[in-house]
Design a protein around this motif. Structure first.
Motif, short mmCIF file in Angstrom:
data_model
loop_
_atom_site.label_atom_id
_atom_site.label_comp_id
_atom_site.label_asym_id
_atom_site.label_seq_id
_atom_site.Cartn_x
_atom_site.Cartn_y
_atom_site.Cartn_z
N CYS A 158 53.03 28.61 101.02
CA CYS A 158 53.28 28.93 99.61
C CYS A 158 51.96 29.00 98.86
O CYS A 158 50.95 28.43 99.29
CB CYS A 158 54.23 27.93 98.96
N ALA A 159 51.97 29.74 97.76
CA ALA A 159 50.76 29.92 96.95
C ALA A 159 51.11 29.91 95.48
O ALA A 159 52.23 30.27 95.08
CB ALA A 159 50.06 31.22 97.32
N PHE A 160 50.14 29.51 94.68
CA PHE A 160 50.30 29.43 93.22
C PHE A 160 49.28 30.36 92.58
O PHE A 160 48.08 30.26 92.85
CB PHE A 160 50.11 27.99 92.76
N GLN A 181 55.97 32.31 100.35
CA GLN A 181 56.65 32.07 99.08
C GLN A 181 55.60 31.91 97.99
O GLN A 181 54.67 31.11 98.12
CB GLN A 181 57.52 30.81 99.14
N ASN A 182 55.75 32.70 96.92
CA ASN A 182 54.78 32.68 95.83
C ASN A 182 55.37 32.05 94.58
O ASN A 182 56.55 32.25 94.26
CB ASN A 182 54.34 34.12 95.50
N TYR A 183 54.51 31.33 93.86
CA TYR A 183 54.89 30.72 92.59
C TYR A 183 53.87 31.12 91.53
O TYR A 183 52.67 31.09 91.77
CB TYR A 183 54.94 29.20 92.72
N VAL A 184 54.38 31.51 90.37
CA VAL A 184 53.53 31.88 89.25
C VAL A 184 53.56 30.74 88.25
O VAL A 184 54.62 30.33 87.76
CB VAL A 184 54.00 33.19 88.59
N TYR A 185 52.38 30.16 87.98
CA TYR A 185 52.29 29.05 87.03
C TYR A 185 51.31 29.41 85.93
O TYR A 185 51.02 30.59 85.71
CB TYR A 185 51.95 27.75 87.75
N HIS A 186 50.79 28.40 85.20
CA HIS A 186 49.91 28.67 84.05
C HIS A 186 50.68 29.46 82.99
O HIS A 186 50.16 30.40 82.39
CB HIS A 186 48.67 29.44 84.50
N ILE A 187 51.96 29.07 82.79
CA ILE A 187 52.84 29.75 81.86
C ILE A 187 53.08 28.86 80.64
O ILE A 187 53.54 27.73 80.79
CB ILE A 187 54.19 30.09 82.52
N ASP A 214 59.90 37.39 96.85
CA ASP A 214 59.46 36.06 97.30
C ASP A 214 58.61 35.35 96.25
O ASP A 214 57.77 34.52 96.57
CB ASP A 214 58.68 36.18 98.61
N THR A 215 58.84 35.68 94.96
CA THR A 215 58.02 35.15 93.87
C THR A 215 58.89 34.48 92.82
O THR A 215 59.89 35.05 92.38
CB THR A 215 57.19 36.27 93.23
N VAL A 216 58.50 33.27 92.42
CA VAL A 216 59.24 32.48 91.43
C VAL A 216 58.33 32.16 90.26
O VAL A 216 57.19 31.75 90.45
CB VAL A 216 59.77 31.17 92.06
N LEU A 217 58.84 32.35 89.05
CA LEU A 217 58.10 32.00 87.84
C LEU A 217 58.42 30.55 87.49
O LEU A 217 59.58 30.17 87.34
CB LEU A 217 58.52 32.92 86.70
N MET A 218 57.38 29.71 87.38
CA MET A 218 57.56 28.29 87.10
C MET A 218 57.32 28.00 85.63
O MET A 218 56.22 28.20 85.12
CB MET A 218 56.62 27.45 87.96
N GLU A 219 58.35 27.55 84.94
CA GLU A 219 58.25 27.28 83.50
C GLU A 219 58.68 25.87 83.13
O GLU A 219 58.55 25.49 81.98
CB GLU A 219 59.11 28.28 82.73
N SER A 223 58.60 20.43 87.95
CA SER A 223 59.37 21.24 88.88
C SER A 223 59.00 20.80 90.28
O SER A 223 57.83 20.58 90.58
CB SER A 223 59.04 22.73 88.71
N VAL A 224 59.98 20.72 91.16
CA VAL A 224 59.77 20.19 92.51
C VAL A 224 60.05 21.25 93.56
O VAL A 224 61.05 21.98 93.47
CB VAL A 224 60.65 18.95 92.76
N ILE A 225 59.15 21.35 94.53
CA ILE A 225 59.28 22.28 95.66
C ILE A 225 59.22 21.46 96.93
O ILE A 225 58.34 20.60 97.08
CB ILE A 225 58.15 23.32 95.65
N GLU A 226 60.12 21.71 97.85
CA GLU A 226 60.11 21.04 99.15
C GLU A 226 59.68 22.06 100.21
O GLU A 226 60.26 23.15 100.32
CB GLU A 226 61.49 20.49 99.50
N LEU A 227 58.67 21.72 101.00
CA LEU A 227 58.22 22.58 102.10
C LEU A 227 58.73 22.03 103.43
O LEU A 227 58.64 20.82 103.65
CB LEU A 227 56.70 22.65 102.14
#
Length: 227
Positions: A158-160, A181-187, A214-219, A223-227
């Motif tokens: 995964c990447a942020f 799996q991609n996550y977009v943060y700094h929102i 495969d991209t999720v916006l984190m707001e 928020s918790v992610i399990e790998l």
């Protein structure tokens, strides 16, 4: 492995009784979300969920990612036994094999463009352990060749990323090619969203949904992610 988004770009990565913080301990810098004082006090006291805290790393030292006074307090209390602080003297690339039980690899990639007086050394970080890998890009500029060269064929779990990576076809391809799996943060979480950063990211997620499956916006914080 468990990843928790605690503040603007602040991630706590936990595995096997150890935890590493990345860009968690930040300052008040609207419109970006600051680590609540109550959470910092839990860290300082070493109470759950921070009793396993061991190390801290920073992509760069801008206030929305870093608070020098609070970091110093944690270090003086013995709560942080290892730390990575980028500076002008930091080598462009390096590896810390044992960073609180994790492997930390870093690479200098410049900050997204700012006025010269606001620029500072900026690094992307690759945290790995037990066959799992997490790519943390902070405010890295979209230098496609630099990202690909650093990962050199590795596809991370995964990447942020900053929201700017959603706008261009070549950066969306980068996300798809390098990460499962991609996550977009700094929102920003400010309801007014006066900067427009969140609205633009939300629009791009919808507009380019075929490219960003495969991209999720984190707001939400936490928020918790399990790998």
């Amino acid at each position: 492995m468990k990843i928790t988004l605690l503040s603007n770009c602040g991630l706590m990565i936990e595995d096997d009784g150890r935890a590493v913080l990345i860009d968690v301990i930040n300052s008040h810098f609207p419109p970006f979300y600051e680590l609540p004082e109550s959470e910092f006090q839990k860290m300082f006291a070493g109470v759950e969920p921070y009793q396993m805290l061991f190390a801290a790393a920073f992509t760069h030292l801008h206030p929305d990612h870093y608070d020098a006074e609070k970091v110093n307090l944690l270090q003086q209390s013995g709560r942080i036994a290892a730390a990575f602080f980028p500076s002008e003297q930091t080598a462009a690339h390096g590896i810390i094999e044992d960073f609180g039980g994790f492997r930390l690899e870093y690479q200098k990639i410049s900050h997204t463009p700012l006025p010269p007086d606001l620029m500072c050394p900026h690094f992307v970080l690759l945290v790995s352990k037990g066959g799992k890998s997490i790519y943390v890009t902070g405010d890295a500029s979209p230098e496609l060749d630099a990202h690909r060269a650093f990962l050199h064929g590795r596809k991370v779990d995964c990447a942020f990323w900053n929201g700017q990576y959603l706008s261009r076809p070549e950066t969306r391809t980068l996300l798809h090619d390098t990460t499962n799996q991609n996550y977009v943060y700094h929102i920003p979480v400010d309801e007014k969203d006066s900067s427009g950063i969140r609205r633009k990211a939300e629009k791009n997620i919808l507009k380019f949904s075929d490219d960003l499956q495969d991209t999720v916006l984190m707001e939400q914080y936490p928020s918790v992610i399990e790998l």
